[in-house]
Design a protein around this motif. Structure first.
Motif, PDB file in Angstrom:
ATOM      1  N   TYR A 173      32.769  37.749  33.981  1.00  0.00           N
ATOM      2  CA  TYR A 173      33.032  38.711  35.390  1.00  0.00           C
ATOM      3  C   TYR A 173      33.047  40.144  34.726  1.00  0.00           C
ATOM      4  O   TYR A 173      32.488  41.143  35.330  1.00  0.00           O
ATOM      5  CB  TYR A 173      34.219  38.289  36.139  1.00  0.00           C
ATOM      6  N   ARG A 174      33.754  40.561  33.935  1.00  0.00           N
ATOM      7  CA  ARG A 174      33.918  41.815  33.259  1.00  0.00           C
ATOM      8  C   ARG A 174      32.678  42.345  32.691  1.00  0.00           C
ATOM      9  O   ARG A 174      32.385  43.655  32.851  1.00  0.00           O
ATOM     10  CB  ARG A 174      35.124  41.887  32.000  1.00  0.00           C
ATOM     11  N   LEU A 175      31.912  41.501  32.091  1.00  0.00           N
ATOM     12  CA  LEU A 175      30.529  42.110  31.479  1.00  0.00           C
ATOM     13  C   LEU A 175      29.464  41.907  32.699  1.00  0.00           C
ATOM     14  O   LEU A 175      28.476  42.367  32.295  1.00  0.00           O
ATOM     15  CB  LEU A 175      30.187  41.142  30.333  1.00  0.00           C
ATOM     16  N   GLY A 176      29.885  41.672  33.912  1.00  0.00           N
ATOM     17  CA  GLY A 176      28.942  41.785  35.007  1.00  0.00           C
ATOM     18  C   GLY A 176      27.847  40.465  35.124  1.00  0.00           C
ATOM     19  O   GLY A 176      26.896  40.529  35.764  1.00  0.00           O
ATOM     20  N   PHE A 177      28.375  39.592  34.362  1.00  0.00           N
ATOM     21  CA  PHE A 177      27.572  38.322  34.522  1.00  0.00           C
ATOM     22  C   PHE A 177      27.882  37.226  35.731  1.00  0.00           C
ATOM     23  O   PHE A 177      27.270  36.447  36.121  1.00  0.00           O
ATOM     24  CB  PHE A 177      27.407  37.278  33.255  1.00  0.00           C
ATOM     25  N   ALA A 178      28.864  37.555  36.136  1.00  0.00           N
ATOM     26  CA  ALA A 178      29.461  36.586  37.164  1.00  0.00           C
ATOM     27  C   ALA A 178      30.192  37.494  38.294  1.00  0.00           C
ATOM     28  O   ALA A 178      30.674  38.477  38.042  1.00  0.00           O
ATOM     29  CB  ALA A 178      30.586  35.721  36.705  1.00  0.00           C
ATOM     30  N   ARG A 179      29.759  36.736  39.592  1.00  0.00           N
ATOM     31  CA  ARG A 179      30.563  37.501  40.565  1.00  0.00           C
ATOM     32  C   ARG A 179      31.814  36.519  41.257  1.00  0.00           C
ATOM     33  O   ARG A 179      31.739  35.437  40.956  1.00  0.00           O
ATOM     34  CB  ARG A 179      29.609  37.442  41.712  1.00  0.00           C
ATOM     35  N   LYS A 180      32.662  37.358  41.751  1.00  0.00           N
ATOM     36  CA  LYS A 180      33.893  36.701  41.642  1.00  0.00           C
ATOM     37  C   LYS A 180      34.317  36.709  43.324  1.00  0.00           C
ATOM     38  O   LYS A 180      34.306  37.910  43.834  1.00  0.00           O
ATOM     39  CB  LYS A 180      35.114  37.415  40.957  1.00  0.00           C
ATOM     40  N   ASN A 181      34.423  35.476  43.966  1.00  0.00           N
ATOM     41  CA  ASN A 181      35.005  35.625  45.203  1.00  0.00           C
ATOM     42  C   ASN A 181      36.377  34.869  45.535  1.00  0.00           C
ATOM     43  O   ASN A 181      36.331  33.781  44.776  1.00  0.00           O
ATOM     44  CB  ASN A 181      33.783  34.842  46.136  1.00  0.00           C
ATOM     45  N   ARG A 182      36.817  35.498  46.450  1.00  0.00           N
ATOM     46  CA  ARG A 182      38.263  34.535  46.763  1.00  0.00           C
ATOM     47  C   ARG A 182      37.896  34.435  48.325  1.00  0.00           C
ATOM     48  O   ARG A 182      38.154  35.236  49.241  1.00  0.00           O
ATOM     49  CB  ARG A 182      39.161  35.024  46.383  1.00  0.00           C
ATOM     50  N   PHE A 183      37.272  33.369  48.651  1.00  0.00           N
ATOM     51  CA  PHE A 183      37.183  33.152  50.126  1.00  0.00           C
ATOM     52  C   PHE A 183      38.155  32.623  51.094  1.00  0.00           C
ATOM     53  O   PHE A 183      38.936  31.754  50.635  1.00  0.00           O
ATOM     54  CB  PHE A 183      35.945  31.874  50.658  1.00  0.00           C
ATOM     55  N   ASP A 184      38.759  33.484  51.808  1.00  0.00           N
ATOM     56  CA  ASP A 184      39.777  32.888  52.869  1.00  0.00           C
ATOM     57  C   ASP A 184      41.234  32.043  52.068  1.00  0.00           C
ATOM     58  O   ASP A 184      41.278  31.042  52.195  1.00  0.00           O
ATOM     59  CB  ASP A 184      39.186  31.892  53.855  1.00  0.00           C
ATOM     60  N   ASN A 185      41.548  32.962  51.247  1.00  0.00           N
ATOM     61  CA  ASN A 185      42.895  32.587  50.628  1.00  0.00           C
ATOM     62  C   ASN A 185      42.631  31.416  49.542  1.00  0.00           C
ATOM     63  O   ASN A 185      43.602  30.947  49.057  1.00  0.00           O
ATOM     64  CB  ASN A 185      43.972  32.289  51.340  1.00  0.00           C
ATOM     65  N   GLY A 186      41.093  30.929  49.338  1.00  0.00           N
ATOM     66  CA  GLY A 186      41.199  29.510  48.424  1.00  0.00           C
ATOM     67  C   GLY A 186      41.255  30.125  47.165  1.00  0.00           C
ATOM     68  O   GLY A 186      41.512  31.170  46.721  1.00  0.00           O
TER      69      GLY A 186
END
Ligand SMILES: [Zn+2]
Ligand SMILES: [Zn+2]
Ligand SMILES: [Zn+2]
Length: 231
Positions: free
Chosen positions: A70-83
């Motif tokens: 994530y830090r290096l820009g290879f991943a996107r991070k999502n937290r859908f609806d408190n999950g």
């Protein structure tokens, strides 16, 4: 093994080397597994997947590596609806948005040029220089809708309506929460109050219940027919 996303893999390899990241070979194994997924994975999902591939790693190490991606820009991070936090790998130069089912948690990706353009216009109108955005539309997916043709979610009910609980979506957790309150599928309830966003109040016989918004969105109800029996 099918080699997907060779460009991304190559860039990741170079960057990990450049950054002199520890356990470089292991991290690359995780990147390989990560690039094979085409959806939104939790850390747990990745741990399981790596086990299945015959390259097991500890959850802590996997977590640490996903954060690194994530830090290096290879991943996107999502937290859908408190999950749970979910990761997806980024395709170079691509962008998409999400439709999320509040029933089963299904995530559908979409791209809409008109919507993208409109967002730029809105930003301009307010003097913003748009950098990035996230679009999440919450709703009920086609599968959930098909399964419950005349079912509705309790959260949308109006005060005064008498409804029967038909099904609880979203896994055993939600059903258990309802059970602990003393409610179950088949119960008939009356909606007492349903104010936007807050808890809603329902009554079964003479007993009142307060149901949180999140749970009310997972309870499918149907109205009683004239004979007073649920369809
Ligand atoms: Zn978008
Ligand atoms: Zn669904
Ligand atoms: Zn996505």
């Amino acid at each position: 093994m099918k080699q997907l996303h060779t460009r991304e893999r190559e860039q990741c390899r170079e960057l990990l080397q450049q950054e002199q990241v520890d356990r470089y070979e292991d991290r690359l194994q995780i990147m390989d597994a990560f690039l094979q997924t085409e959806h939104h994975v939790t850390c747990q999902d990745m741990v399981r997947q790596l086990e299945e591939r015959g390259t097991p790693y500890s959850p802590d190490f996997v977590q640490d590596t996903l954060r690194l991606f994530y830090r290096l820009g290879f991943a996107r991070k999502n937290r859908f609806d408190n999950g749970h936090v979910r990761y997806e790998h980024m395709h170079l130069g691509e962008h998409h948005d999400h439709l999320i089912c509040t029933g089963c948690g299904a995530i559908v990706e979409f791209e809409d040029a008109q919507m993208e353009a409109l967002q730029k216009q809105v930003a301009e109108k307010y003097g913003f220089e748009p950098l990035h955005h996230r679009m999440e539309l919450y709703g009920i997916c086609p599968q959930c809708r098909k399964r419950h043709v005349d079912g509705r979610v309790l959260a949308l009910a109006k005060p005064g309506e008498t409804l029967t609980i038909r099904e609880v979506l979203g896994g055993p957790g939600a059903r258990l929460r309802l059970r602990t309150m003393g409610l179950k599928v088949g119960d008939t309830l009356e909606v007492i109050a349903n104010i936007n966003r807050g808890q809603m109040a329902v009554a079964v016989g003479n007993t009142r219940f307060a149901i949180g918004r999140g749970l009310a969105q997972k309870i499918l109800v149907s109205p009683l027919d004239e004979k007073g029996t649920p369809p």
